[in-house]
Design a protein around this motif. Structure first.
Motif, mmCIF file in Angstrom:
data_model
loop_
_atom_site.group_PDB
_atom_site.id
_atom_site.type_symbol
_atom_site.label_atom_id
_atom_site.label_comp_id
_atom_site.label_asym_id
_atom_site.label_seq_id
_atom_site.Cartn_x
_atom_site.Cartn_y
_atom_site.Cartn_z
ATOM 1 N N ILE A 180 0.848 -1.205 0.000
ATOM 2 C CA ILE A 180 0.000 0.000 0.000
ATOM 3 C C ILE A 180 0.880 1.251 0.000
ATOM 4 O O ILE A 180 0.643 2.201 -0.746
ATOM 5 C CB ILE A 180 -0.945 0.023 1.232
ATOM 6 N N GLN A 231 -7.757 9.698 -2.657
ATOM 7 C CA GLN A 231 -7.123 8.384 -2.862
ATOM 8 C C GLN A 231 -6.002 8.154 -1.847
ATOM 9 O O GLN A 231 -5.921 7.093 -1.211
ATOM 10 C CB GLN A 231 -6.531 8.290 -4.277
ATOM 11 N N VAL A 271 -7.237 7.623 1.781
ATOM 12 C CA VAL A 271 -7.775 6.275 2.009
ATOM 13 C C VAL A 271 -6.639 5.251 2.106
ATOM 14 O O VAL A 271 -6.648 4.380 2.980
ATOM 15 C CB VAL A 271 -8.779 5.892 0.896
ATOM 16 N N LEU A 272 -5.646 5.367 1.248
ATOM 17 C CA LEU A 272 -4.514 4.418 1.316
ATOM 18 C C LEU A 272 -3.767 4.567 2.637
ATOM 19 O O LEU A 272 -3.331 3.578 3.231
ATOM 20 C CB LEU A 272 -3.564 4.608 0.134
ATOM 21 N N VAL A 308 -5.017 5.513 5.515
ATOM 22 C CA VAL A 308 -5.842 4.880 6.553
ATOM 23 C C VAL A 308 -5.677 3.359 6.493
ATOM 24 O O VAL A 308 -5.501 2.695 7.523
ATOM 25 C CB VAL A 308 -7.327 5.271 6.373
ATOM 26 N N LEU A 309 -5.701 2.794 5.302
ATOM 27 C CA LEU A 309 -5.576 1.341 5.154
ATOM 28 C C LEU A 309 -4.228 0.838 5.661
ATOM 29 O O LEU A 309 -4.144 -0.191 6.333
ATOM 30 C CB LEU A 309 -5.765 0.941 3.693
ATOM 31 N N GLU A 363 -4.258 1.045 9.420
ATOM 32 C CA GLU A 363 -5.104 0.023 10.051
ATOM 33 C C GLU A 363 -4.393 -1.324 10.164
ATOM 34 O O GLU A 363 -4.684 -2.111 11.062
ATOM 35 C CB GLU A 363 -6.405 -0.153 9.251
#
Lengths: 498, 498
Positions: free
Chosen positions: A19, A45, A48-49, A51-52, A55
Motif C-alpha cells: 500500500i 485516494q 484512504v490508502l 488509513v488502510l 489500520e
C-alpha cells in the motif's frame, strides 16, 4: 505446519508495504504528471490508502502477534529478528498516538502549511504564528505520547521518526565539536577564494534537452538502471517511487545547468541506495532504507564528496563541453571545481554550500529543541533566529522570509528532521574516506567516470544492510568507528584550504 | 442522530471507490510511464489493492448492512435507492463466487494470456487450447454461481458484468435484425465505392509532434479539460484514469495520421462521459458510468457519428492541412470523408470499418454463447470461426492468427463482453439521431467545430445519469424508444449508399 505469529506479521507488513508503495507512485504522479485540477481526488485516494496502511498496524491482532512473536525470537534468524524489531518500532509510532490526535495534527499541519506559503511570500511571521503554535502544541502532545511509548525524551522520540535510535546526546556532541572549528574554517575558505582569480563563466547551449541528455548520461555513469526508474521534472526535486521503480526529478533553468545537474546527481545517490536494498526483503520493514542520515549520506556522498570533487569534474568537463557545445576556456575540471565549490555566507539553507550548510542546521536543531522543550516561545523565534545567524554565519536576515519562514519543516509538522542533513554530510565524508582507504582504486576509477568500485563498496557496506542494523552499527562496521566530525573536517580542509 | 445502514454503506463504498481510483492511475502509469523492469512490483501493488477493494464488499458487515438498508428504502431518495441497487449488484458479483475460484480464475487467465501471445504470433491455436479450456471451464463455473445469485442464465450473468441488465433475448433480436440487411448493405457499399474514383492520398509532415498538436487541439474542440486530464502514448490506446483526472492514450505512426487521430477522438468520447459524470456521486456506485454499451456509444458517437462525418471533416480539412503543412488537393472534407469511410471485408475486428464491424461482433457473440452453453467445443472453434466469417463477410481467414486467435478477450477471461461493441454502435446512432432532432443547431455547429450543443445534450441525457438508470431507461428517455437497429441502419445507408 502451523503459521507462526512472525509469519503472520510478515504477511500483514507485506500488505502494508505494498500500500505504501502504491502511495509513493501516486505521490510521484501528483508532483510530475497530474493536472492541477485533479488534486482533490488524489487527496482522497491518498488519504484512504494512508488509513488502510495505518489500520494494518493498529488492529488488535497485530499487537497480539507482536507479543507472541517476541516470545519466540529463538525461532528467528538475524534478519527476521531485526525485522521483528522494526515492526515493533513502526507499531509503537503508530499506536502511541491516539487516532484523534493524528487527525488533528494532519489538519493543523495542512492549515498551517497553506498559511505559511502566504506568510513566507509576505515575509510576515505574525501571519502564521498562531497556526504554527497549534502545530507545535500538537507536536509536543504527540511527542510526549511517543516519549512514553519509547521510554525516551520528547525530542528523541520525535527524532526517532526520521532517525531511528538517534539521540540529542549524540547530536549535541557532534554539533558542538563542529561549532568549535567551522566558523573559522568558513572565514579562511572565503578569504582564500577571494585571494584567487574569479572562475571563468561557462558559455554554451544549456537547453533543457541538452541538460536532460547530460543528466541521464551521468545517471547511467553512476549506475542508475533506467529499466527500473525514470528522470522527470517537478517543482521541488526529489527521489520517489519504490526500490524497483525509482523515480527521481529535477528542475531546469536554461540560464545555468549546474544546479539541475548537481541536483540530478544528488537524487541519483538516493536512488542507488533504494535500488540496491536487498530484494529478498522488498516488502518488509527490515528491507527499507535506514533513517534519514544514512539516506542523505548516500546523496551527499555522490554529489558533494564525489561529483563536486576535482577527480570527477575533470571527467565531466570535456563531456559537458561537448553536450553544451561549450565555448571559451572555462570548460576545465579546475574551473568547474571553482564554480562548484564556492563558499558564501547566505541566508538560505537550500542554497548553501557544504561548508556553511552545517551552521544552518545547527541553528535549526538548537531552536527546535528549545521550542519543543518550552525554552523558546514563538514570539521569541524571529529574534533568536537572527541572533544565532549572526553568531554562526556573521549575517543577519533582513526579514523573516529570509529567516525563520524559509523552511517548510516546522510549519508542516516535521520536527526533529533537521539534524539528519548534517549527520548525513558527516556520514558521507566518513564512508567515502573509508571506501577510499579500503579500495585504493576508487579515486582513479572516478577520474575515468567509473563508479563501479565505489558503488560495489557502498552496496556491500551500506545499501544491502537496509534496516538490519542501526545507523551507528552500519557506520561502525563500514568505517571502523562511530560517526565523528573528523573525516568531514579533513574533507573541508582538503577541499577549501589546501 | 444515528448513522443509518445506508450511510454506513456509503462510507464503505466511498473507500472502495477510492482504492479503485488509485488502481486506475497505477494501471495508467504501468501502460505509459513505468519502466519495463518494474512490472513485478507493480503487480504486487495492484493485487494488494484489488484484495482490499474486494474485502470491502465481502465482509459479513456489508451483507448485513445491505439487508438492513433494503428494509428501509422508504428513507431514500431516487438516487440513493439507485445507489443501493448498484451496491447490491456489486455485492452479488463479488460474493456469488468463492474466493478460491476467483484466484484460480485470475491465475488461469494470466497463464492463458501469456500462452496466447505466443500462440497468436505462431498462428497456432493448438498451443493455447488447453489453457483456454481451463479458462472456459472456470468461466462456466463462475457464471453458474452468478446465474444462481442473479437468477439469470449463465450467459446473461456473465454479460451483466459488462452490461448490467443486458440479456441474450434483447441482443439476439437486435443482431438477427442486423443480419437480415447488413450483408447486402456491405456489398452495395463496396460496389458503390469501387465505382467511384479512388480518394487522393494525403501528403504532409506527419511527425508525432504535429499529430499530437492536432490531437490536443481537437480534444479541446470536443470539450476535453486538460486541467483534469492528459493525453499520452501507450502500446494499446485506452481511456483510463478517473473522472476528475481522465488519462487517454494513443499511438502514433509517422506514415499515417488518420488512425491515431480518430483513436484520440474515440477516446475523447469516452473521456467526456467520465468527466461529465455527476461529481456529487463521485465515490458511489451510482455515480459510475453505466455499462459498456453506453460507454462505447459515447466514443463511437464522437468518432463514427460525428468525426468521420462530412460536417466535421470539412471543419477538420483546412486545420489538418495547416498543422501538417499539407500539399496537394487531398485536403478537402470530401476527400477525407472518402479516406475515413472506406468499407472493406477484412479478417481483423480492430481494423474493421463501422459497416463490417457488426459482423465481427455477431460472430463472436454466437460462438462464445455456444461455447458457454456447451454447444461448441474448442476443437471445433477454428473451423466454426472460419465458416461463419465466410457466411457473414465472405472471407475465410488463411490462418488462426487472423481468425480465432486475434482477440485477447476469451483468453484473458472476458466472456460476455463482445456484444457491447455493437450495442454501443447502434446506441451511438440512435442517440445522435435524437440529439439532432431535438437540437436542430447541432449539425451546423459541428460544421464550425462547435461541440457545445451536442455535449450539453449528451451531458444532460446520458452522462449526468451515470448509473441511476439502466442502459435501456437512459436510451428510452433520451430517444423516445428502446434500442432498435433502425437509426443505425439509416445512418449506414445515408453514409454509404446515398
Amino acid at each position: 505446519m502451523t503459521t507462526s505469529a512472525y509469519q503472520k506479521l510478515e504477511a500483514k507488513f507485506r500488505r502494508q508495504m505494498a500500500i505504501e508503495q502504491a502511495s509513493s507512485i501516486l505521490h510521484w504522479d501528483a508532483a510530475t504528471m497530474m493536472p492541477a485540477g485533479s488534486s482533490e481526488g488524489r487527496g482522497e485516494q491518498l488519504s484512504v490508502l494512508a488509513v488502510l496502511a495505518h489500520e494494518t498496524l493498529t488492529g488488535s491482532e497485530t499487537a497480539d502477534l507482536l507479543d507472541e512473536a517476541e516470545e519466540a525470537t529463538f525461532e528467528l534468524d538475524d534478519w527476521q529478528a531485526a525485522n521483528l524489531k522494526e515492526m515493533r518500532r513502526q507499531w509503537l509510532h503508530a499506536n502511541a498516538v491516539p487516532s484523534e490526535l493524528v487527525e488533528k495534527m494532519a489538519k493543523a499541519s495542512n492549515d498551517c502549511e497553506i498559511q505559511w506559503r502566504q506568510a513566507r511570500a509576505a515575509s510576515d511571521f505574525s501571519a502564521v504564528k498562531d497556526q504554527m503554535q497549534r502545530v507545535l502544541d500538537l507536536t509536543i502532545e504527540s511527542g510526549k505520547a511517543k516519549a512514553e511509548a519509547f521510554n525516551k525524551s520528547v525530542y528523541d522520540a520525535l527524532l526517532d521518526q526520521y532517525e531511528p535510535d538517534g539521540s540529542v546526546a549524540t547530536i549535541e556532541a557532534l554539533f558542538s565539536d563542529l561549532q568549535s572549528w567551522l566558523p573559522k574554517l568558513i572565514g579562511d575558505a572565503i578569504e582564500k577564494q577571494e585571494s584567487q582569480p574569479a572562475p571563468l563563466p561557462l558559455d554554451g547551449d544549456f537547453s533543457i534537452e541538452n541538460q536532460k541528455s547530460l543528466g541521464e548520461a551521468l545517471m547511467n555513469t553512476v549506475g542508475f538502471d533506467f529499466n527500473k526508474g525514470r528522470l522527470d521534472v517537478s517543482a521541488h526535486p526529489f527521489c520517489g517511487g519504490v526500490p524497483d521503480d525509482v523515480r527521481i526529478t529535477t528542475r531546469y533553468s536554461e540560464d545555468d545547468f549546474t544546479s539541475a545537474l548537481m541536483g540530478v546527481l544528488h537524487e541519483t545517490g538516493h536512488a542507488m541506495y533504494e535500488a540496491n536494498l536487498p530484494s529478498e526483503w522488498r516488502y518488509q520493514p527490515v528491507g527499507s532504507s535506514r533513517g534519514m542520515s544514512v539516506h542523505e549520506s548516500q546523496s551527499l556522498l555522490v554529489e558533494m564528496q564525489v561529483c563536486r570533487g576535482e577527480n570527477f569534474l575533470s571527467y565531466l568537463a570535456p563531456k559537458a563541453k561537448e553536450v553544451f557545445h561549450g565555448k571559451g576556456n572555462g570548460w576545465t575540471g579546475e574551473n568547474l571545481s571553482q564554480l562548484y565549490t564556492k563558499v558564501e555566507r547566505g541566508f538560505i539553507r537550500v542554497e548553501a554550500d557544504e561548508a556553511t550548510y552545517p551552521a544552518h542546521v545547527i541553528l535549526r536543531f538548537e531552536l527546535e529543541k528549545a521550542m519543543i522543550e518550552g525554552d523558546l516561545t514563538l514570539s521569541e523565534l524571529p529574534t533568536a533566529w537572527n541572533d544565532r545567524m549572526e553568531q554562526l554565519l556573521g549575517v543577519t536576515p533582513p526579514n523573516d522570509g529570509l529567516g525563520c519562514l524559509q523552511d517548510i519543516h516546522w510549519y508542516s509538522g516535521a520536527w526533529g528532521y533537521f539534524p539528519t542533513y548534517t549527520l548525513g554530510a558527516m556520514t558521507a565524508a566518513q564512508l567515502f574516506g573509508a571506501a577510499k582507504t579500503q579500495k585504493a582504486e576508487i579515486p582513479s576509477a572516478l577520474r575515468n567516470g567509473d563508479f563501479a568500485p565505489l558503488m560495489t563498496w557502498l552496496k556491500e557496506n551500506v545499501h544491502s544492510k537496509a534496516s538490519s542494523q542501526s545507523s551507528d552499527e552500519i557506520v561502525k562496521q563500514a568505517t571502523g568507528s562511530s560517526l565523528t566530525t573528523e573525516v568531514f573536517k579533513k574533507h573541508l580542509i582538503d577541499r577549501y584550504l589546501a
